[in-house]
Motif scaffolding. Sequence first.
Motif: not given
Length: 281
Positions: A57-62, A196-198, A128-131
């Motif tokens: 579970l990445n970005k757990a800091d957020m 998803i940024k765009d 994993g998915i992009p980003n």
Amino acid sequence: MTIQWFPGHMAKAKREVQEKLKLIDIVFELVDARIPLSSRNPMIDEILANKPRIVLLNKADMADEAITAQWISYFEQQALHALAIDSQGGKGTKQIVAAAKNMLKDKFAKMAAKGIKNPRPMRALIVGIPNVGKSTLINRLAGKHIAKTGDKPGVTKAQQWIKVGKEMELLDTPGILWPKFEEEEVGLKLAATGAIKDAILNLQDVAVYALRFLNQHYPDRLKERYSLQEIPEDIVELFDEIGKRRGCLMAGGAIDYDKVAELVLRDVRTEKLGRLSFEKP
Ligand code: G4P
């Protein structure tokens, strides 16, 4: 960069990951701790079949810490070992090798029993998915900067093994898989968290989703961030209040809703509203 995932791309991405599975002992499935289900590939179980796997579970800091703990239990209940990590800051990433070693101990014990004196390092693949943070994690584990492969399914280069200490090797090209975008809410969550940024989705729609979510789950943070006494029930009024307070105005003084949407989403993605989890088990 946002990939256009056509059926042909999906089939190719699946095939590429399955080819790589032949080379490795264990998969690290990277998901976003803020949206662990929406950031998973819908066919992941089928694609990985019985390959040993650890969910990271990445970005757990957020993400909301208490909810991340619930997710870890959720995955464990499904017989999937899970770890919360922050690939950018490094927190939790040291446990990865030890967890992999533990998971593969029987396999390597069998190799040792066959008389193999110097067992080769464990071989691992990140998918994993992009980003979701695949490159960031590869760099973190490698302890150096590895160039990122183009986020396009089918863009390949010669594969190399990256040493992670003495006991593990990692394929330098991660497996890039598509998200579950059939459901509208999944798309909104991916956009709200920045996966998803765009402008695939309308910015204002994403901000409406984020504000409604905050109103329901984190109303105090919403009030505090935008100095609101009360949160207006009407979403347009909420946009108006935020716009007025933050000076998101067009010439003539009307509220600039795009600017409000941008501001809210920037705040959501940069932790200005605190650590947020958009999904609970
Ligand atoms: P990918 O290979 O899976 O496509 O993802 P990548 O590593 O490029 O990471 C995407 C973005 O997420 C990067 O931000 C990266 O710094 C950030 N990131 C990755 N892991 C973590 C983490 O554990 N915690 C936090 N807070 N951020 C993480 P970026 O390059 O700055 O891109 P942008 O999204 O800010 O434009």
